[in-house]
Design a protein around this motif. Structure first.
Motif, PDB file in Angstrom:
ATOM      1  N   GLY A 139     -43.684 -17.928   7.501  1.00  0.00           N
ATOM      2  CA  GLY A 139     -43.883 -17.599   8.884  1.00  0.00           C
ATOM      3  C   GLY A 139     -44.758 -16.098   8.813  1.00  0.00           C
ATOM      4  O   GLY A 139     -44.447 -15.348   8.378  1.00  0.00           O
ATOM      5  N   CYS A 166     -41.003 -14.887  13.836  1.00  0.00           N
ATOM      6  CA  CYS A 166     -40.737 -15.902  14.194  1.00  0.00           C
ATOM      7  C   CYS A 166     -39.136 -16.156  13.640  1.00  0.00           C
ATOM      8  O   CYS A 166     -38.788 -17.031  13.834  1.00  0.00           O
ATOM      9  CB  CYS A 166     -41.355 -17.067  13.204  1.00  0.00           C
ATOM     10  SG  CYS A 166     -41.468 -16.531  11.528  1.00  0.00           S
ATOM     11  N   ALA A 220     -42.779 -21.732   9.372  1.00  0.00           N
ATOM     12  CA  ALA A 220     -42.047 -20.948  10.509  1.00  0.00           C
ATOM     13  C   ALA A 220     -43.054 -20.882  11.519  1.00  0.00           C
ATOM     14  O   ALA A 220     -43.483 -20.056  10.695  1.00  0.00           O
ATOM     15  CB  ALA A 220     -40.990 -20.446  10.465  1.00  0.00           C
ATOM     16  N   GLU A 221     -43.076 -21.041  12.497  1.00  0.00           N
ATOM     17  CA  GLU A 221     -43.646 -20.656  13.577  1.00  0.00           C
ATOM     18  C   GLU A 221     -42.775 -20.670  14.489  1.00  0.00           C
ATOM     19  O   GLU A 221     -42.316 -21.234  14.863  1.00  0.00           O
ATOM     20  CB  GLU A 221     -44.803 -21.583  13.114  1.00  0.00           C
ATOM     21  CG  GLU A 221     -45.909 -20.897  12.487  1.00  0.00           C
ATOM     22  CD  GLU A 221     -46.709 -19.693  13.622  1.00  0.00           C
ATOM     23  OE1 GLU A 221     -46.300 -19.370  14.089  1.00  0.00           O
ATOM     24  OE2 GLU A 221     -47.542 -19.102  13.047  1.00  0.00           O
ATOM     25  N   LYS A 222     -43.835 -20.427  15.779  1.00  0.00           N
ATOM     26  CA  LYS A 222     -43.099 -19.775  17.222  1.00  0.00           C
ATOM     27  C   LYS A 222     -44.328 -20.663  17.894  1.00  0.00           C
ATOM     28  O   LYS A 222     -45.448 -20.203  18.201  1.00  0.00           O
ATOM     29  CB  LYS A 222     -42.863 -18.274  17.584  1.00  0.00           C
ATOM     30  CG  LYS A 222     -42.684 -17.998  18.676  1.00  0.00           C
ATOM     31  CD  LYS A 222     -42.417 -16.613  19.083  1.00  0.00           C
ATOM     32  CE  LYS A 222     -41.862 -16.467  20.715  1.00  0.00           C
ATOM     33  NZ  LYS A 222     -42.151 -17.354  21.736  1.00  0.00           N
ATOM     34  N   ASP A 223     -43.943 -21.262  18.747  1.00  0.00           N
ATOM     35  CA  ASP A 223     -44.126 -22.026  19.952  1.00  0.00           C
ATOM     36  C   ASP A 223     -45.372 -20.536  21.190  1.00  0.00           C
ATOM     37  O   ASP A 223     -44.530 -20.090  21.498  1.00  0.00           O
ATOM     38  CB  ASP A 223     -43.816 -22.996  21.160  1.00  0.00           C
ATOM     39  CG  ASP A 223     -44.290 -23.771  21.908  1.00  0.00           C
ATOM     40  OD1 ASP A 223     -45.569 -23.406  22.060  1.00  0.00           O
ATOM     41  OD2 ASP A 223     -44.128 -24.938  22.178  1.00  0.00           O
ATOM     42  N   GLU A 265     -40.181 -20.008  24.156  1.00  0.00           N
ATOM     43  CA  GLU A 265     -38.827 -19.227  22.712  1.00  0.00           C
ATOM     44  C   GLU A 265     -39.192 -20.099  21.764  1.00  0.00           C
ATOM     45  O   GLU A 265     -38.121 -19.889  21.435  1.00  0.00           O
ATOM     46  CB  GLU A 265     -37.991 -18.577  23.702  1.00  0.00           C
ATOM     47  CG  GLU A 265     -38.499 -17.362  24.416  1.00  0.00           C
ATOM     48  CD  GLU A 265     -39.063 -16.454  23.840  1.00  0.00           C
ATOM     49  OE1 GLU A 265     -38.386 -16.336  22.864  1.00  0.00           O
ATOM     50  OE2 GLU A 265     -40.413 -16.324  24.579  1.00  0.00           O
ATOM     51  N   ARG A 314     -39.450 -21.884  18.516  1.00  0.00           N
ATOM     52  CA  ARG A 314     -39.679 -22.112  16.660  1.00  0.00           C
ATOM     53  C   ARG A 314     -39.335 -23.231  16.019  1.00  0.00           C
ATOM     54  O   ARG A 314     -38.420 -24.456  16.559  1.00  0.00           O
ATOM     55  CB  ARG A 314     -39.206 -21.305  16.502  1.00  0.00           C
ATOM     56  CG  ARG A 314     -39.260 -19.603  16.887  1.00  0.00           C
ATOM     57  CD  ARG A 314     -38.677 -18.705  16.769  1.00  0.00           C
ATOM     58  NE  ARG A 314     -38.799 -17.138  17.218  1.00  0.00           N
ATOM     59  CZ  ARG A 314     -38.587 -17.148  18.286  1.00  0.00           C
ATOM     60  NH1 ARG A 314     -38.012 -17.532  18.922  1.00  0.00           N
ATOM     61  NH2 ARG A 314     -38.642 -15.249  18.615  1.00  0.00           N
ATOM     62  N   GLU A 330     -36.409 -28.043  15.660  1.00  0.00           N
ATOM     63  CA  GLU A 330     -36.890 -26.798  16.185  1.00  0.00           C
ATOM     64  C   GLU A 330     -35.954 -25.961  16.268  1.00  0.00           C
ATOM     65  O   GLU A 330     -34.628 -26.227  15.373  1.00  0.00           O
ATOM     66  CB  GLU A 330     -37.205 -27.562  17.648  1.00  0.00           C
ATOM     67  CG  GLU A 330     -37.184 -26.416  18.947  1.00  0.00           C
ATOM     68  CD  GLU A 330     -38.030 -27.499  19.803  1.00  0.00           C
ATOM     69  OE1 GLU A 330     -38.637 -27.196  20.178  1.00  0.00           O
ATOM     70  OE2 GLU A 330     -36.213 -28.164  20.584  1.00  0.00           O
ATOM     71  N   GLU A 333     -49.527 -23.751  18.158  1.00  0.00           N
ATOM     72  CA  GLU A 333     -49.724 -22.624  17.965  1.00  0.00           C
ATOM     73  C   GLU A 333     -51.298 -22.647  18.942  1.00  0.00           C
ATOM     74  O   GLU A 333     -51.918 -21.879  18.002  1.00  0.00           O
ATOM     75  CB  GLU A 333     -50.484 -22.925  16.225  1.00  0.00           C
ATOM     76  CG  GLU A 333     -50.208 -22.068  15.390  1.00  0.00           C
ATOM     77  CD  GLU A 333     -50.540 -22.270  14.108  1.00  0.00           C
ATOM     78  OE1 GLU A 333     -51.300 -22.815  13.667  1.00  0.00           O
ATOM     79  OE2 GLU A 333     -49.741 -21.944  12.610  1.00  0.00           O
TER      80      GLU A 333
END
Length: 351
Positions: free
Chosen positions: A44, A48, A216-219, A223, A225, A242, A277
């Motif tokens: 990630g 994240c 894993a990634e963050k929106d 907040e 992910r 999520e 992303e």
């Protein structure tokens, strides 16, 4: 010129008819996500919550608790953690406590000690073999977490041969102890790669040797992910969950973080990551309001499967990103339609 093959006197190739090899089914720590006796990678971008995420999984295993997707947990097992980036006493332990881990079953590698009591630092690349004896002392290990995974590589992490050599001892350890090994890694930015698994930094040998690659990634617009299955050689490689990284205060003064798990997300890893992303401007309020009206009308008669809802949204020219934000605004949560069923959305019931 004809190439000559070096001879190896005294050795023969052993061949066994396939009919004489008994089949074995895959064993799981987390069914469909984290297999036993295999190397898995959790990758990630920064921010994240990769380590907090891994600790959340370790805590569930230490108690034999259920998993974030609703699957039933196996018997509680021992966890071994090595961290080369976070402090043990001020970061790792507080996060374990916040995740409600059974601290008797979680063991942290602090270093090496000889018979005279001398101590020195644990070097993953040079001292990994000593973990075999350490695992026996605690009556076995179910999950081994290495953070970061690249510290197991003595040479250049961009050279496939050196990566394979460094990770082979990890693969052997997983098979020998029938445990899951979860290596934490970073993710390159951008979605230009053909596969999300190919975005794991370093040589592609990392993702090639791993049987499962979780990303894993963050929106970018909230907040939230997501955790997705970017690659799996032993199960399906689609779908995600999520999650949120939330601050927690232990006791009266100790501040740390923990994971709050959200809802299941359907679709390919590439599609899920591409959706979160997006770095464009936030979705206009009018688009979210339109999505709210769409959900209220569509779900008025009762819950609708998420797969069907996505098709209906597409037919109405409403983006799924807008639907997700509308769900949050309306307080709509997903639920599973039976043990073998999929996920559905329904309007919240009045208290």
């Amino acid at each position: 010129m004809q190439r000559r093959t070096p001879q190896q006197p005294g050795w023969t190739v052993e061949l066994t008819a396939a009919v004489n090899i008994p089949v074995e089914k895959i064993q799981w720590i987390w069914p469909g996500w984290l297999p036993r006796a295999k190397l898995s990678i959790l990758a990630g971008a920064g921010g994240c919550g990769k380590t907090t995420l891994a600790i959340s999984l370790a805590a569930r295993l230490s108690r034999g608790a259920g998993w974030p997707d609703g699957s039933i947990g196996d018997a509680a097992g021992n966890v071994v953690i090595w961290s080369g980036e976070d402090g043990i006493a001020d970061t790792i332990i507080p996060r374990l406590i916040a995740a409600d881990a059974d601290l008797n079953r979680v063991h942290v590698i602090e270093g090496l000690r000889d018979q005279s009591g001398n101590r020195r630092q644990f070097d993953p690349a040079a001292n990994f073999a000593l973990l075999n004896e350490a695992a026996a002392r605690i009556d076995g290990v179910s999950l081994l977490i290495f953070d970061p995974l690249i510290n197991l590589i003595r040479g250049d992490m961009h050279r496939a041969n050196e990566v394979r050599q460094g990770l082979q001892m990890v693969v052997d350890f997983a098979e020998r102890h029938c445990c899951a090994v979860l290596g934490i890694s970073h993710l390159s930015k951008g979605s230009g790669q053909s596969s999300a698994a190919n975005r794991v930094i370093g040589s592609q040998a990392f993702s090639a040797l791993a049987r499962t690659v979780l990303v894993a990634e963050k929106d970018q617009n909230s907040e939230a992910r997501v955790l997705v299955r970017a690659k799996s050689n032993v199960s399906i490689d689609s779908g995600g969950i999520e999650y949120f990284v939330e601050p927690v205060v232990i006791g009266e003064q100790l501040e740390t973080t923990c994971i709050r798990w959200g809802e299941a997300i359907e679709g390919s890893a590439e599609a899920i990551l591409a959706a979160i992303e997006q770095t464009n401007s936030p979705i206009p309020a009018s688009a979210i309001q339109e999505a709210c009206s769409f959900l209220e009308e569509t779900l008025q008669a009762g819950p609708v499967a998420i797969t069907a809802l996505k098709s209906l949204a597409e037919e109405s020219c409403i983006s799924w990103a807008s639907v997700r934000r509308a769900r949050k605004k309306l307080g709509i949560r997903s639920h599973k339609t039976g043990m073998q069923g999929g996920w559905a959305l329904g309007l919240p019931t009045s208290p």
